[in-house]
Design an enzyme around this catalytic site. Structure first.
Site, PDB file in Angstrom:
ATOM      1  CG  HIS A 197      -1.650  -1.095   1.555  1.00  0.00           C
ATOM      2  ND1 HIS A 197      -1.164  -2.315   2.002  1.00  0.00           N
ATOM      3  CD2 HIS A 197      -3.037  -1.378   1.273  1.00  0.00           C
ATOM      4  CE1 HIS A 197      -2.174  -3.071   2.161  1.00  0.00           C
ATOM      5  NE2 HIS A 197      -3.357  -2.448   1.798  1.00  0.00           N
ATOM      6  CG  ASP A 228       1.704  -1.327   3.406  1.00  0.00           C
ATOM      7  OD1 ASP A 228       1.252  -0.560   4.200  1.00  0.00           O
ATOM      8  OD2 ASP A 228       1.533  -1.817   2.638  1.00  0.00           O
ATOM      9  CG  MET A 273      -0.928  -5.971  -6.352  1.00  0.00           C
ATOM     10  SD  MET A 273      -1.221  -5.143  -4.762  1.00  0.00           S
ATOM     11  CE  MET A 273      -1.438  -6.652  -3.757  1.00  0.00           C
ATOM     12  CD  GLU A 301      -8.257  -8.171  -1.405  1.00  0.00           C
ATOM     13  OE1 GLU A 301      -7.498  -7.508  -1.854  1.00  0.00           O
ATOM     14  OE2 GLU A 301      -8.261  -8.617  -0.233  1.00  0.00           O
ATOM     15  CE  LYS A 334     -12.315  -8.657   5.776  1.00  0.00           C
ATOM     16  NZ  LYS A 334     -11.289  -7.979   6.610  1.00  0.00           N
ATOM     17  CD  GLU A 374      -7.874 -12.083   2.033  1.00  0.00           C
ATOM     18  OE1 GLU A 374      -7.126 -10.888   1.334  1.00  0.00           O
ATOM     19  OE2 GLU A 374      -8.028 -12.152   3.179  1.00  0.00           O
ATOM     20  CG  HIS A 387     -11.516 -11.269   1.987  1.00  0.00           C
ATOM     21  ND1 HIS A 387     -11.027 -10.138   1.392  1.00  0.00           N
ATOM     22  CD2 HIS A 387     -10.955 -11.353   3.100  1.00  0.00           C
ATOM     23  CE1 HIS A 387     -10.167  -9.742   2.031  1.00  0.00           C
ATOM     24  NE2 HIS A 387     -10.104 -10.133   3.195  1.00  0.00           N
ATOM     25  CG  ASP A 419      -5.020 -10.748  -1.721  1.00  0.00           C
ATOM     26  OD1 ASP A 419      -5.735  -9.767  -1.396  1.00  0.00           O
ATOM     27  OD2 ASP A 419      -4.136 -10.665  -2.512  1.00  0.00           O
ATOM     28  CG  ASP A 475      -9.842 -11.241   6.919  1.00  0.00           C
ATOM     29  OD1 ASP A 475      -9.302 -10.146   6.308  1.00  0.00           O
ATOM     30  OD2 ASP A 475      -9.349 -12.317   6.455  1.00  0.00           O
ATOM     31  CG  ASP A 525      -5.821 -11.883   6.567  1.00  0.00           C
ATOM     32  OD1 ASP A 525      -5.947 -10.436   6.917  1.00  0.00           O
ATOM     33  OD2 ASP A 525      -6.840 -12.075   5.651  1.00  0.00           O
ATOM     34  CG  ASP A 562      -3.888  -9.947   2.098  1.00  0.00           C
ATOM     35  OD1 ASP A 562      -4.630  -9.376   1.756  1.00  0.00           O
ATOM     36  OD2 ASP A 562      -3.231  -9.433   3.077  1.00  0.00           O
TER      37      ASP A 562
HETATM   38  C1  DIG Z   1      -6.961  -7.130   2.697  1.00  0.00           C
HETATM   39  O1  DIG Z   1      -7.314  -8.419   2.224  1.00  0.00           O
HETATM   40  C2  DIG Z   1      -6.723  -6.176   1.426  1.00  0.00           C
HETATM   41  C3  DIG Z   1      -5.505  -5.222   1.655  1.00  0.00           C
HETATM   42  O2  DIG Z   1      -4.619  -5.867   2.570  1.00  0.00           O
HETATM   43  C4  DIG Z   1      -5.032  -4.959   0.572  1.00  0.00           C
HETATM   44  O3  DIG Z   1      -5.637  -3.797   0.175  1.00  0.00           O
HETATM   45  C5  DIG Z   1      -5.444  -6.229  -0.446  1.00  0.00           C
HETATM   46  C6  DIG Z   1      -4.100  -6.314  -1.273  1.00  0.00           C
HETATM   47  O4  DIG Z   1      -3.989  -7.762  -1.414  1.00  0.00           O
HETATM   48  N1  DIG Z   1      -5.955  -7.141   0.629  1.00  0.00           N
HETATM   49 MN    MN Z   2      -6.377  -9.243   0.663  1.00  0.00          MN
HETATM   50 MN    MN Z   3      -8.167 -10.610   4.686  1.00  0.00          MN
END
Ligand code: DIG
Ligand code: MN
Ligand code: MN
Length: 385
Positions: free
Chosen positions: A56, A59, A90, A183, A185, A219, A222, A247, A257, A259, A293
């Site tokens: 990001h 970051d 990316m 993406e 969620k 993802e 998600h 992801d 979530d 992760d 991710d």
């Molecule tokens: C969260 O699942 C999102 C953020 O971390 C980011 O914007 C995106 C990148 O893979 N996934």
């Molecule tokens: Mn993600």
């Molecule tokens: Mn996530």
């Protein structure tokens, strides 16, 4: 002992700065690990064999940094990337941390916030291009609601479209050849997030001015949070040529979530996902980055973070070998072929032949899915080569 699953650049494994840089804080506890600088992360990821790193904007560059400070940070980061031979495939924008986004970014009711968000995304895209990114991910973490009394979802969707249409047109005009990956969620941090699943995103893309440059970034966590199949979401995206990024992580259904490290939950789901991505079942493979991710457990120190990173990649590599073995297994192929007769394309012949179809006879036929799934389980468990 020779590692049977060596990680190489050809695997195209990537991690976000925010993943291995996660310090273990959660809503109920503060950070447990020291901060790693972007340069330390690049060096650490190179050491474990990753191909690239994603980010990001914030970051790398703290909000409010002066132009000279920004340039110094980027120059130092680019030097580390070059020294370590790391790619940046990316880039994305943080449109969720600053309080100004508390009611959304692209869907905020206040048009000043929407304009601020679009401008921030433009600056982040320029940073991504400078670092060599070819894919820009958009995750609308704050694009949602706790109460629908505040705004009509149709207004929110219209504002979302307006922002992305502007960013698509602006990006195309620069001639950078970028692709946008949206993406989904279902919730968290908002009570409900608009465009909650990959399926929602695939439809939303068809309503944009430049759908051809937009795809999805599904993802695992998600889709699983929504109680859906990641395998089916990814297959649908691949089938329509819209899997622009992915992801990878792990998740237990019905939880926040998580992760988690890839493959650490629902190993069979991870196996069939890797089978899709590697193309061992007959369709073309996915050729993009394999992005994790995810982040290490809060129990871990920095060494544990690198255990986490190695585990993500190693599990993917092992499952890729298992998927190739599964699709190369004569018994598997025999069962698949025995069911292949009914996959002929629907056409006059099929329709014309309906008089010969005996529905009662077909209804009694077993498909041997139990044996086939047992074979998959045995390949996953490594007891069948
Ligand atoms: C969260 O699942 C999102 C953020 O971390 C980011 O914007 C995106 C990148 O893979 N996934
Ligand atoms: Mn993600
Ligand atoms: Mn996530």
């Amino acid at each position: 002992m020779i590692d049977q699953y060596p990680v190489t650049a050809a695997d195209r494994f990537t991690f976000g700065l925010w993943t291995v840089g996660n310090r273990g804080a959660d809503p109920f506890g503060s950070a447990v690990r020291p901060a790693l600088s972007p340069v330390e992360i690049v060096k650490g990821l190179a050491k474990v064999g990753a191909w690239g790193v994603n980010l990001h904007d914030n970051d790398l560059i703290p909000m409010g940094s002066s132009a000279p400070e920004r340039d110094r940070i980027v120059s130092e980061f680019k030097r580390a990337l070059s020294d370590c031979g790391m790619q940046v495939p990316m880039a994305t924008t943080n449109l969720f941390s600053h309080p100004v986004f508390k009611d959304g970014a692209f869907t905020a009711g206040d048009s000043r916030v929407r304009a601020f968000a679009v401008r921030k995304a433009m600056t982040a895209i320029e940073l991504g291009v400078e670092l060599g990114a070819t894919t820009i991910v958009f995750w609308g973490g704050r694009e949602g609601s706790e109460t629908d009394a505040l705004k009509d979802p149709r207004d929110a969707i219209r504002w979302y479209r307006e922002s992305l249409n502007h960013l698509c047109a602006w990006t195309k005009a620069q001639g950078w050849g970028l692709r946008f990956a949206l993406e989904a969620k279902p919730n968290e941090p908002r009570g409900d997030i608009y465009l909650a699943t990959t399926g929602h995103m695939l439809h939303f893309i068809t309503t944009l001015d430049h759908p051809q440059m937009c795809g999805v970034n599904p993802e695992v966590a998600h889709e699983t949070m929504a109680g859906l199949s990641m395998v089916h979401a990814v297959a649908q995206a691949m089938e329509c040529g819209k899997l622009f990024h992915i992801d990878l992580n792990a998740q237990r259904i019905g939880k926040y979530d998580q992760d988690l490290r890839f493959g650490s939950e629902d190993l069979k789901g991870a196996f069939f996902l890797v089978r899709l991505l590697e193309g061992t079942g007959g369709y073309p493979a996915y050729t993009g980055p394999r992005h994790f991710d995810a982040h290490a457990y809060r129990t871990e120190d920095v060494e544990g973070v690198w255990d986490f990173a190695r585990g993500c990649m190693r599990t993917y590599k092992i499952l890729a070998v298992r998927a190739r073995a599964f699709d190369g297994d004569p018994e598997v192929q025999g069962i698949l072929q025995s069911n292949a007769g009914g996959t002929a394309a629907l056409g006059d012949a099929a329709l014309g032949g309906t008089a010969q179809i005996d529905p009662d006879a077909i209804a009694t036929r077993g498909l041997r899915a139990e044996r086939l799934d047992q074979l998959a389980i045995e390949h996953i468990m490594g007891v069948r080569q």
